[in-house]
Design a protein around this motif. Structure first.
Motif, PDB file in Angstrom:
ATOM      1  N   GLY A  56      -5.096   1.950  11.029  1.00 59.32           N
ATOM      2  CA  GLY A  56      -4.333   1.862  10.020  1.00 59.32           C
ATOM      3  C   GLY A  56      -5.695   0.992   8.872  1.00 59.32           C
ATOM      4  O   GLY A  56      -6.105   0.840   7.963  1.00 59.32           O
ATOM      5  N   VAL A  57      -7.381   1.260   9.727  1.00 62.60           N
ATOM      6  CA  VAL A  57      -8.342   1.121   8.273  1.00 62.60           C
ATOM      7  C   VAL A  57      -8.406   2.291   7.574  1.00 62.60           C
ATOM      8  O   VAL A  57      -9.229   1.587   6.204  1.00 62.60           O
ATOM      9  CB  VAL A  57      -9.429   1.217   9.051  1.00 62.60           C
ATOM     10  N   SER A  58      -7.779   3.042   7.731  1.00 58.89           N
ATOM     11  CA  SER A  58      -8.680   4.184   6.281  1.00 58.89           C
ATOM     12  C   SER A  58      -7.158   4.029   5.899  1.00 58.89           C
ATOM     13  O   SER A  58      -6.276   5.160   4.755  1.00 58.89           O
ATOM     14  CB  SER A  58      -8.640   5.441   7.078  1.00 58.89           C
ATOM     15  N   MET A  59      -5.912   3.140   6.243  1.00 62.07           N
ATOM     16  CA  MET A  59      -4.636   3.274   4.940  1.00 62.07           C
ATOM     17  C   MET A  59      -5.052   2.594   4.125  1.00 62.07           C
ATOM     18  O   MET A  59      -5.495   1.286   3.737  1.00 62.07           O
ATOM     19  CB  MET A  59      -3.136   2.724   5.938  1.00 62.07           C
ATOM     20  N   THR A  60      -3.995   2.944   3.202  1.00 57.16           N
ATOM     21  CA  THR A  60      -3.657   2.166   2.061  1.00 57.16           C
ATOM     22  C   THR A  60      -2.199   1.210   1.852  1.00 57.16           C
ATOM     23  O   THR A  60      -1.734   1.636   2.670  1.00 57.16           O
ATOM     24  CB  THR A  60      -4.101   3.443   0.563  1.00 57.16           C
ATOM     25  N   ASP A  61      -2.672   1.017   0.572  1.00 58.55           N
ATOM     26  CA  ASP A  61      -1.406  -0.564   0.817  1.00 58.55           C
ATOM     27  C   ASP A  61      -0.099   0.142   0.678  1.00 58.55           C
ATOM     28  O   ASP A  61       1.336   0.106   1.180  1.00 58.55           O
ATOM     29  CB  ASP A  61      -1.241  -1.594  -0.284  1.00 58.55           C
ATOM     30  N   ASN A  62      -0.563   1.487   0.007  1.00 59.74           N
ATOM     31  CA  ASN A  62       0.520   2.860  -0.539  1.00 59.74           C
ATOM     32  C   ASN A  62       0.985   3.281   0.902  1.00 59.74           C
ATOM     33  O   ASN A  62       2.217   3.613   1.337  1.00 59.74           O
ATOM     34  CB  ASN A  62       0.619   3.699  -2.008  1.00 59.74           C
ATOM     35  N   CYS A  63       0.274   3.252   1.828  1.00 63.70           N
ATOM     36  CA  CYS A  63       0.915   3.785   2.801  1.00 63.70           C
ATOM     37  C   CYS A  63       1.148   2.591   4.335  1.00 63.70           C
ATOM     38  O   CYS A  63       2.589   3.251   4.111  1.00 63.70           O
ATOM     39  CB  CYS A  63      -0.193   3.680   3.659  1.00 63.70           C
ATOM     40  N   PHE A  64       0.887   1.995   4.148  1.00 61.96           N
ATOM     41  CA  PHE A  64       1.797   0.920   4.955  1.00 61.96           C
ATOM     42  C   PHE A  64       3.007  -0.115   3.842  1.00 61.96           C
ATOM     43  O   PHE A  64       4.096   0.854   5.320  1.00 61.96           O
ATOM     44  CB  PHE A  64       1.189  -0.291   4.500  1.00 61.96           C
TER      45      PHE A  64
END
Length: 79
Positions: A56-64
């Protein structure tokens, strides 16, 4: 000279760009060293870095937004 041109365009983006200028310069240095490959004095360190990130640390809001609700909630807790 190319770095100065890039910095000029970066500064035109928004008023907070000046705060990010040191980080921009660091990324340019890292990319320049990476491009040198084995000739770089930082080759061993660069080669040891992970190439993929699955947390999750490497994810952007778009990824979520692309994840189903429950996995997105779990991944967001890592951030």
């Amino acid at each position: 000279e190319n770095l100065q041109i890039a910095e000029y365009y970066l500064m035109q983006l928004d008023e907070d760009a000046e705060e990010r200028l040191p980080l921009f310069r660091l990324m340019v240095k890292i990319l320049a060293e990476y491009e040198k490959g084995e000739m770089s004095i930082y080759y061993s360190w660069l080669n040891s870095l992970p190439r993929r990130f699955y947390n999750g640390v490497s994810m952007t809001d778009n990824c979520f937004e692309c994840l189903p609700r429950y996995p997105a909630l779990l991944a967001a807790k890592e951030k």
